[in-house]
Design an enzyme around this catalytic site. Structure first.
Site, PDB file in Angstrom:
ATOM      1  N   HIS A   1       0.831  -1.189   0.000  1.00 43.77           N
ATOM      2  CA  HIS A   1       0.000   0.000   0.000  1.00 43.77           C
ATOM      3  C   HIS A   1       0.875   1.251   0.000  1.00 43.77           C
ATOM      4  O   HIS A   1       2.078   1.191   0.237  1.00 43.77           O
ATOM      5  CB  HIS A   1      -0.905   0.000   1.231  1.00 43.77           C
TER       6      HIS A   1
ATOM      7  N   GLU B   1       1.127   3.791   2.054  1.00 48.72           N
ATOM      8  CA  GLU B   1       1.785   4.132   3.313  1.00 48.72           C
ATOM      9  C   GLU B   1       3.019   3.248   3.537  1.00 48.72           C
ATOM     10  O   GLU B   1       4.090   3.734   3.928  1.00 48.72           O
ATOM     11  CB  GLU B   1       0.818   3.968   4.489  1.00 48.72           C
TER      12      GLU B   1
ATOM     13  N   CYS C   1      -5.734   1.598   6.022  1.00 49.74           N
ATOM     14  CA  CYS C   1      -6.493   0.380   6.315  1.00 49.74           C
ATOM     15  C   CYS C   1      -6.210  -0.083   7.744  1.00 49.74           C
ATOM     16  O   CYS C   1      -5.108   0.086   8.268  1.00 49.74           O
ATOM     17  CB  CYS C   1      -6.161  -0.717   5.312  1.00 49.74           C
TER      18      CYS C   1
ATOM     19  N   ALA D   1     -19.661  11.360 -44.245  1.00 46.57           N
ATOM     20  CA  ALA D   1     -20.929  10.659 -44.453  1.00 46.57           C
ATOM     21  C   ALA D   1     -20.713   9.188 -44.812  1.00 46.57           C
ATOM     22  O   ALA D   1     -21.551   8.338 -44.501  1.00 46.57           O
ATOM     23  CB  ALA D   1     -21.731  11.352 -45.553  1.00 46.57           C
TER      24      ALA D   1
ATOM     25  N   SER E   1     -13.142   8.176 -40.854  1.00 45.22           N
ATOM     26  CA  SER E   1     -12.896   8.935 -39.620  1.00 45.22           C
ATOM     27  C   SER E   1     -11.420   9.085 -39.284  1.00 45.22           C
ATOM     28  O   SER E   1     -11.094   9.686 -38.258  1.00 45.22           O
ATOM     29  CB  SER E   1     -13.605   8.248 -38.441  1.00 45.22           C
TER      30      SER E   1
ATOM     31  N   THR F   1     -18.574  -0.229 -34.528  1.00 39.70           N
ATOM     32  CA  THR F   1     -17.198   0.267 -34.567  1.00 39.70           C
ATOM     33  C   THR F   1     -16.218  -0.881 -34.721  1.00 39.70           C
ATOM     34  O   THR F   1     -15.234  -0.792 -35.469  1.00 39.70           O
ATOM     35  CB  THR F   1     -16.879   1.057 -33.289  1.00 39.70           C
TER      36      THR F   1
ATOM     37  N   ARG G   1      -0.354   2.698 -27.280  1.00 40.24           N
ATOM     38  CA  ARG G   1       0.816   2.701 -28.144  1.00 40.24           C
ATOM     39  C   ARG G   1       1.725   3.883 -27.813  1.00 40.24           C
ATOM     40  O   ARG G   1       2.149   4.632 -28.687  1.00 40.24           O
ATOM     41  CB  ARG G   1       0.384   2.728 -29.614  1.00 40.24           C
TER      42      ARG G   1
END
Length: 326
Positions: A55, A57, A81, A170, A174, A202, A213
């Site tokens: 952790h 700490e 904790c 259209a 992209s 997609t 990457r």
């Protein structure tokens, strides 16, 4: 002259930024940051390591010789904790034995095994404790808190679009709406997610790699998730509806990169916690819109839902992030 309160807020903000180094590799544990300060100087720092241990700490204290933490102020983004684990000691006990003068905590832990118990253990050991209720700490723990409070990952929705709100020509072309700097920034955002989601359309049209990457961060590529009614491709988790993101086991942060239908479905279901928009200085006109129908009945219901969280220039493109107001 700065007061103790303003100093505490400043150091907690720094601890929250440090915590981000553990995201998302600290899963299933939260990414926590810890800074030990003495005479207004950082003498040690740590964050939750890969797989959740050590952790923050323990990581910070391990960098100090025995006894040198005495008299310091420890800034921890989440309550230390208090429960024992086979994987390591309770951080509240570690801090109690280290004897800092003060422990400033960003927020209490919602985990019932610790909630309030970490503070009680430290105070019983004679350590002064202050809970700051820091917004910076809370934001750095957004995924952990969303899992604890809502049972689902924190969702970031990314849109790359033109000035007139199009994500493609259209005919669906992209690549590329945005420039190289913006695309690199997207990869840095992917590296901070446990999982990344796209829709079936997609996936079939673009065959996206959905990886990271950036040199040195390739191993932080998130798990792939597909929202579709179809069959799961090899190595890809499939869900059939946005609400099923709760089934993404151990995922604290989900990054959504979808078309207009996926974007609209997550927004309509009110499952987007952070909206990140990359806007290129181009006008497409008759192209594919960034967001599909949301079913709004009136404009009033669209207001008051988003607040700006961040804005920057990335080459010729602009990046703006919004937080969902809940």
């Amino acid at each position: 002259m700065p007061t103790k309160g303003t100093d505490d807020a400043r150091w907690m903000d720094a601890a929250a930024r440090l915590a981000l180094r553990g995201r998302p590799v600290s899963a299933p544990n939260p990414a926590v940051g810890c800074i030990l300060v003495k005479d207004d100087r950082v003498i040690a720092r740590g964050w939750t390591q890969e797989g959740g241990r050590p952790h923050a700490e323990a990581n910070a204290l391990s960098k100090l010789a025995k006894g040198t933490a005495e008299g310091t102020t420890a800034y921890v983004t989440l309550e230390p904790c208090a429960h024992q684990s086979e994987r390591g000691p309770a951080c509240a006990e570690l801090l109690a034995h280290a004897r800092p003068a003060r422990v400033v905590i960003g927020m209490l832990d919602p985990d019932p095994r610790t909630a309030g118990n970490g503070v009680a253990l430290l105070e019983k050991a004679g350590v002064e404790v202050h809970v700051l209720e820091s917004e910076a700490a809370r934001q750095s723990l957004a995924g952990y808190l969303m899992r604890a409070e809502q049972g689902r990952p924190h969702v970031t929705l990314k849109i790359a679009m033109s000035l007139d709100g199009c994500i493609a020509l259209a005919d669906g072309t992209s690549q590329w709406i945005t420039g190289e700097a913006a695309r690199a920034h997207v990869h840095s955002r992917r590296a901070m997610a446990d999982a990344i989601l796209v829709g079936g359309g997609t996936w079939r049209a673009d065959k996206p790699r959905l990886d990271v990457r950036l040199p040195g961060l390739e191993e932080r590529s998130p798990r792939k998730v597909l929202l579709t009614r179809g069959v799961a491709p090899d190595g890809v988790k499939v869900i059939n509806a946005p609400a099923q993101i709760a089934q993404l086991e151990s995922a604290q942060y989900l990054y959504v990169e979808g078309g207009a239908k996926i974007t609209a479905s997550f927004l309509a279901a009110d499952l987007v916690d952070r909206l990140e928009i990359y806007r290129a200085p181009i006008i497409i006109g008759d192209g594919l819109r960034a967001i599909g129908a949301l079913g709004l009945d009136d404009l009033a219901s669209a207001h008051g839902r988003w607040t700006i969280a961040e804005s920057r220039q990335l080459g010729s493109d602009t990046f703006t992030a919004y937080q969902r107001t809940r």
